[in-house]
Design a protein around this motif. Structure first.
Motif, PDB file in Angstrom:
ATOM      1  N   PHE A  37       0.831  -1.262  -0.090  1.00  0.00           N
ATOM      2  CA  PHE A  37      -0.094  -0.095  -0.088  1.00  0.00           C
ATOM      3  C   PHE A  37       0.687   1.089  -0.034  1.00  0.00           C
ATOM      4  N   ILE A  38       1.763   1.288   0.977  1.00  0.00           N
ATOM      5  CA  ILE A  38       2.925   2.418   0.855  1.00  0.00           C
ATOM      6  C   ILE A  38       3.307   2.624  -0.459  1.00  0.00           C
ATOM      7  N   SER A  39       4.059   1.514  -0.734  1.00  0.00           N
ATOM      8  CA  SER A  39       4.814   1.755  -2.231  1.00  0.00           C
ATOM      9  C   SER A  39       3.805   2.182  -3.321  1.00  0.00           C
ATOM     10  N   ALA A  40       2.730   1.631  -3.519  1.00  0.00           N
ATOM     11  CA  ALA A  40       1.685   1.932  -4.369  1.00  0.00           C
ATOM     12  C   ALA A  40       1.288   3.414  -4.619  1.00  0.00           C
ATOM     13  N   THR A  41       0.888   3.865  -3.056  1.00  0.00           N
ATOM     14  CA  THR A  41       0.499   5.290  -2.943  1.00  0.00           C
ATOM     15  C   THR A  41       1.737   6.059  -3.185  1.00  0.00           C
ATOM     16  N   LEU A  42       2.913   5.819  -2.858  1.00  0.00           N
ATOM     17  CA  LEU A  42       4.134   6.640  -3.173  1.00  0.00           C
ATOM     18  C   LEU A  42       4.624   6.773  -4.443  1.00  0.00           C
ATOM     19  N   ALA A  43       4.447   5.697  -5.360  1.00  0.00           N
ATOM     20  CA  ALA A  43       5.137   5.252  -6.654  1.00  0.00           C
ATOM     21  C   ALA A  43       5.298   6.546  -7.408  1.00  0.00           C
ATOM     22  N   HIS A  44       4.283   7.522  -7.649  1.00  0.00           N
ATOM     23  CA  HIS A  44       4.197   8.403  -8.352  1.00  0.00           C
ATOM     24  C   HIS A  44       5.295   9.700  -8.005  1.00  0.00           C
ATOM     25  N   CYS A  45       5.733   9.666  -6.681  1.00  0.00           N
ATOM     26  CA  CYS A  45       6.775  10.422  -6.423  1.00  0.00           C
ATOM     27  C   CYS A  45       8.165   9.909  -6.536  1.00  0.00           C
ATOM     28  N   PHE A  46       8.398   8.884  -7.027  1.00  0.00           N
ATOM     29  CA  PHE A  46       9.666   8.296  -6.980  1.00  0.00           C
ATOM     30  C   PHE A  46       9.990   7.680  -8.561  1.00  0.00           C
ATOM     31  N   ALA A  47      11.290   7.749  -8.838  1.00  0.00           N
ATOM     32  CA  ALA A  47      11.621   7.267 -10.284  1.00  0.00           C
ATOM     33  C   ALA A  47      11.629   5.726 -10.311  1.00  0.00           C
ATOM     34  N   GLN A  48      11.612   5.084  -9.287  1.00  0.00           N
ATOM     35  CA  GLN A  48      11.858   3.803  -9.073  1.00  0.00           C
ATOM     36  C   GLN A  48      11.018   3.197  -7.662  1.00  0.00           C
ATOM     37  N   THR A  49      10.522   2.236  -7.926  1.00  0.00           N
ATOM     38  CA  THR A  49       9.736   1.767  -6.623  1.00  0.00           C
ATOM     39  C   THR A  49       9.656   0.309  -6.633  1.00  0.00           C
ATOM     40  N   GLU A  50      10.223  -0.346  -5.369  1.00  0.00           N
ATOM     41  CA  GLU A  50      10.423  -1.636  -5.194  1.00  0.00           C
ATOM     42  C   GLU A  50       9.777  -1.976  -4.044  1.00  0.00           C
ATOM     43  N   ALA A  51       9.400  -3.346  -3.932  1.00  0.00           N
ATOM     44  CA  ALA A  51       8.510  -3.924  -2.605  1.00  0.00           C
ATOM     45  C   ALA A  51       9.098  -5.302  -2.572  1.00  0.00           C
ATOM     46  N   LEU A  52       9.302  -5.615  -1.227  1.00  0.00           N
ATOM     47  CA  LEU A  52       9.865  -6.920  -0.840  1.00  0.00           C
ATOM     48  C   LEU A  52       8.942  -7.705  -0.014  1.00  0.00           C
ATOM     49  N   ASP A  53       8.576  -8.834  -0.162  1.00  0.00           N
ATOM     50  CA  ASP A  53       7.711  -9.645   1.040  1.00  0.00           C
ATOM     51  C   ASP A  53       7.931 -11.190   0.441  1.00  0.00           C
ATOM     52  N   CYS A  54       7.726 -12.202   1.544  1.00  0.00           N
ATOM     53  CA  CYS A  54       7.902 -13.449   0.949  1.00  0.00           C
ATOM     54  C   CYS A  54       6.491 -13.909   1.071  1.00  0.00           C
ATOM     55  N   ARG A  55       5.450 -13.607   1.256  1.00  0.00           N
ATOM     56  CA  ARG A  55       4.331 -14.269   1.148  1.00  0.00           C
ATOM     57  C   ARG A  55       3.381 -14.068  -0.166  1.00  0.00           C
ATOM     58  N   GLU A  56       2.882 -15.202  -0.546  1.00  0.00           N
ATOM     59  CA  GLU A  56       2.055 -15.160  -1.767  1.00  0.00           C
ATOM     60  C   GLU A  56       1.011 -14.170  -1.744  1.00  0.00           C
ATOM     61  N   SER A  57       0.185 -14.194  -0.535  1.00  0.00           N
ATOM     62  CA  SER A  57      -0.777 -12.973  -0.418  1.00  0.00           C
ATOM     63  C   SER A  57      -0.269 -11.646  -0.899  1.00  0.00           C
ATOM     64  N   ALA A  58       0.864 -11.413  -0.288  1.00  0.00           N
ATOM     65  CA  ALA A  58       1.499  -9.947  -0.581  1.00  0.00           C
ATOM     66  C   ALA A  58       1.640  -9.878  -2.055  1.00  0.00           C
ATOM     67  N   MET A  59       2.174 -10.969  -2.652  1.00  0.00           N
ATOM     68  CA  MET A  59       2.520 -10.652  -4.383  1.00  0.00           C
ATOM     69  C   MET A  59       1.010 -10.356  -4.943  1.00  0.00           C
ATOM     70  N   LEU A  60       0.075 -11.126  -4.590  1.00  0.00           N
ATOM     71  CA  LEU A  60      -1.191 -10.875  -5.229  1.00  0.00           C
ATOM     72  C   LEU A  60      -1.743  -9.412  -4.847  1.00  0.00           C
ATOM     73  N   SER A  61      -1.760  -9.208  -3.827  1.00  0.00           N
ATOM     74  CA  SER A  61      -2.253  -7.911  -3.318  1.00  0.00           C
ATOM     75  C   SER A  61      -1.510  -6.866  -3.922  1.00  0.00           C
ATOM     76  N   THR A  62      -0.063  -6.914  -4.111  1.00  0.00           N
ATOM     77  CA  THR A  62       0.729  -5.811  -4.830  1.00  0.00           C
ATOM     78  C   THR A  62       0.531  -5.860  -6.253  1.00  0.00           C
ATOM     79  N   ARG A  63       0.004  -6.770  -6.975  1.00  0.00           N
ATOM     80  CA  ARG A  63      -0.138  -6.732  -8.334  1.00  0.00           C
ATOM     81  C   ARG A  63      -1.657  -6.144  -8.681  1.00  0.00           C
ATOM     82  N   TYR A  64      -2.555  -6.297  -7.442  1.00  0.00           N
ATOM     83  CA  TYR A  64      -3.794  -5.677  -7.336  1.00  0.00           C
ATOM     84  C   TYR A  64      -3.607  -4.057  -7.325  1.00  0.00           C
ATOM     85  N   ASN A  65      -2.748  -3.572  -6.419  1.00  0.00           N
ATOM     86  CA  ASN A  65      -2.482  -2.273  -6.023  1.00  0.00           C
ATOM     87  C   ASN A  65      -1.832  -1.721  -7.076  1.00  0.00           C
ATOM     88  N   ALA A  66      -0.802  -2.420  -7.556  1.00  0.00           N
ATOM     89  CA  ALA A  66      -0.049  -1.946  -8.845  1.00  0.00           C
ATOM     90  C   ALA A  66      -0.848  -1.423  -9.970  1.00  0.00           C
TER      91      ALA A  66
END
Length: 173
Positions: A37-66
């Motif tokens: 949520f933090i990365s997706a919300t702030l992505a427009h403020c940065f030239a490059q935005t990365e996120a790291l987590d080990c959970r599959e649910s995090a990966m799926l949620s990130t895709r949804y937010n992205a």
């Protein structure tokens, strides 16, 4: 999972942005990202935005937010926060630059072995550390001071009103 009082969580990215004042060309890396949520919300403020987590649910949620990010600048890495990952990622020339690291530490957890040294070796310009345990906060402040970082801001966060749980957002530069 959703917080009972959403306003505090929804305003957190703006509070982070106001604390660090990102400039053109800055880059952002969120560790223990959950739904990013933090990365997706702030992505427009940065030239490059990365996120790291080990959970599959995090990966799926990130895709949804992205999906809502028009420039596609949010990239997700599925894995553990480990020193070899940091060395490999920041060893690439395309990942050089002015980075802000954001760590939302799992409650009561500390960094895995050798990760603190790898963080410092990556030379981020800013480190944001969100903690709920004052003992761990004190330990991290000492460690990052030894690595040459200065505690610039200490921002109290009351993200779960009514729970009595306070968190701190520590900004190191």
């Amino acid at each position: 999972w959703a917080p009972r009082m959403k306003d505090a969580w929804l305003s957190l990215p703006l509070r982070i942005k106001d604390a660090i004042h990102p400039a053109a060309g800055d880059k952002f890396f969120e560790f223990y990202s959950g739904c990013s949520f933090i990365s997706a919300t702030l992505a427009h403020c940065f030239a490059q935005t990365e996120a790291l987590d080990c959970r599959e649910s995090a990966m799926l949620s990130t895709r949804y937010n992205a999906r809502n990010i028009t420039d596609g600048s949010l990239k997700f890495h599925r894995g553990q926060l480990e020193a070899p990952f940091l060395a490999k990622f920041f060893g690439k020339s395309e990942n050089e630059g002015r980075w802000t690291f954001y760590f939302n530490m799992p409650s009561g957890d500390d960094f895995p072995a050798n990760v603190q040294q790898a963080i410092a070796a990556s030379r981020p310009e800013r480190i944001l550390l969100q903690v709920s345990d004052l003992e761990i906060a004190t330990k991290q402040i000492r460690h990052f001071r030894r690595e040459g970082y200065m505690l610039r801001k200490n921002i109290p966060l009351y993200l779960e009103p009514g729970s009595g749980k306070m968190e701190l957002l520590l900004l190191f530069v």
